[in-house]
Write a protein that holds these residues in place. Structure first.
Motif, PDB file in Angstrom:
ATOM      1  N   ILE A  68       0.915  -1.214   0.075  1.00  0.00           N
ATOM      2  CA  ILE A  68       0.053   0.165   0.077  1.00  0.00           C
ATOM      3  C   ILE A  68       0.842   1.243   0.014  1.00  0.00           C
ATOM      4  CG2 ILE A  68      -0.383   0.276   2.522  1.00  0.00           C
ATOM      5  CD1 ILE A  68      -3.088   0.899   1.878  1.00  0.00           C
ATOM      6  N   CYS A  71       1.801   1.885  -3.447  1.00  0.00           N
ATOM      7  CA  CYS A  71       0.665   2.651  -4.292  1.00  0.00           C
ATOM      8  C   CYS A  71       0.793   3.912  -4.106  1.00  0.00           C
ATOM      9  CB  CYS A  71      -0.790   2.038  -3.985  1.00  0.00           C
ATOM     10  SG  CYS A  71      -0.868   0.301  -4.601  1.00  0.00           S
ATOM     11  N   GLY A  97      -4.097  -1.480  -6.767  1.00  0.00           N
ATOM     12  CA  GLY A  97      -4.439  -0.690  -5.563  1.00  0.00           C
ATOM     13  C   GLY A  97      -5.951  -1.010  -5.213  1.00  0.00           C
ATOM     14  N   PHE A 100      -6.797  -3.504  -0.935  1.00  0.00           N
ATOM     15  CA  PHE A 100      -6.168  -3.241   0.412  1.00  0.00           C
ATOM     16  C   PHE A 100      -7.751  -2.932   1.352  1.00  0.00           C
ATOM     17  CE2 PHE A 100      -3.070  -1.462  -2.189  1.00  0.00           C
ATOM     18  CZ  PHE A 100      -2.053  -2.500  -1.887  1.00  0.00           C
TER      19      PHE A 100
END
Length: 209
Positions: A68, A71, A97, A100
């Protein structure tokens, strides 16, 4: 915070907070820190901007970021229109992306690297065409190429990508390259544009024209 109350965290404050997070530790309390920094952030000089981009690229190459965090960094590089990040973003094109479980709505969508390349704009196009020409065949390559077509079409439009691919095809020197580029010319016309998070319906309609 309820889902319908979540907001995108963007702007200079986002970049300040992200740099601090990558230096200090994990992304705990990211949204609050970003909003606080946004309120106090002065206009960055060229030198400060260059240093920030370098910090982001160094963090990517160090290989210590969580998925994350990568990203968020890719989103930041796109927001900064960091042309020097194009090779790194192309290698990370297939990074997802949308996988999460986070408390705050992130500012990126399904493919953060692809979205960043769209934000950077025209300078991304030729390296992406190079990637198509250099990439080996196979199912994985086909999926990657579809994503590349979407990025280029979003930046330049369908007519332009067709012209550029056909021009590259005319100058191809090997049968393998000609085969890849012929396939690209055929398939690129059917690709859809890549919509960015936060776009309005009018933005999306103008892309599809």
């Amino acid at each position: 915070m309820k889902r319908n109350e979540r907001r995108y965290t963007t702007g200079r404050g986002f970049l300040v907070a992200l740099t601090a997070m990558l230096t200090i530790g994990p992304m705990h309390g990211f949204g609050q820190q970003a909003e606080k920094a946004m309120a106090n952030m002065a206009f960055e000089s060229v030198t400060e901007r260059a240093a920030r981009i370098k910090a982001f690229l160094d963090s990517m190459s160090a290989g210590k970021l969580s998925d994350i965090e990568r990203c968020y960094v890719m989103f930041a590089l796109g927001s900064l229109r960091a042309e020097e990040s194009i090779p790194v973003l192309i290698e990370a094109l297939e990074t997802r992306g949308d996988i999460f479980d986070v408390d705050a709505l992130p500012p990126f969508g399904k493919y953060p690297a692809a979205e960043a390349l769209v934000r950077i704009g025209g300078k991304s196009v030729q390296p992406l065409i190079d990637k198509i020409d250099q990439n080996a065949a196979g199912i994985a390559a086909d999926e990657l190429h579809k994503l590349i077509y979407r990025v280029i079409i979003t930046i330049d439009g369908r007519d332009v990508i067709k012209f550029k691919l056909e021009n590259r095809l005319r100058h191809a020197t090997t049968e393998e390259s000609r085969s890849r580029l012929k396939e690209a010319v055929r398939n690129a016309a059917d690709a859809n544009v890549l919509h960015l998070p936060g776009e309005t319906r009018e933005d999306r309609q103008s892309k599809n024209r």
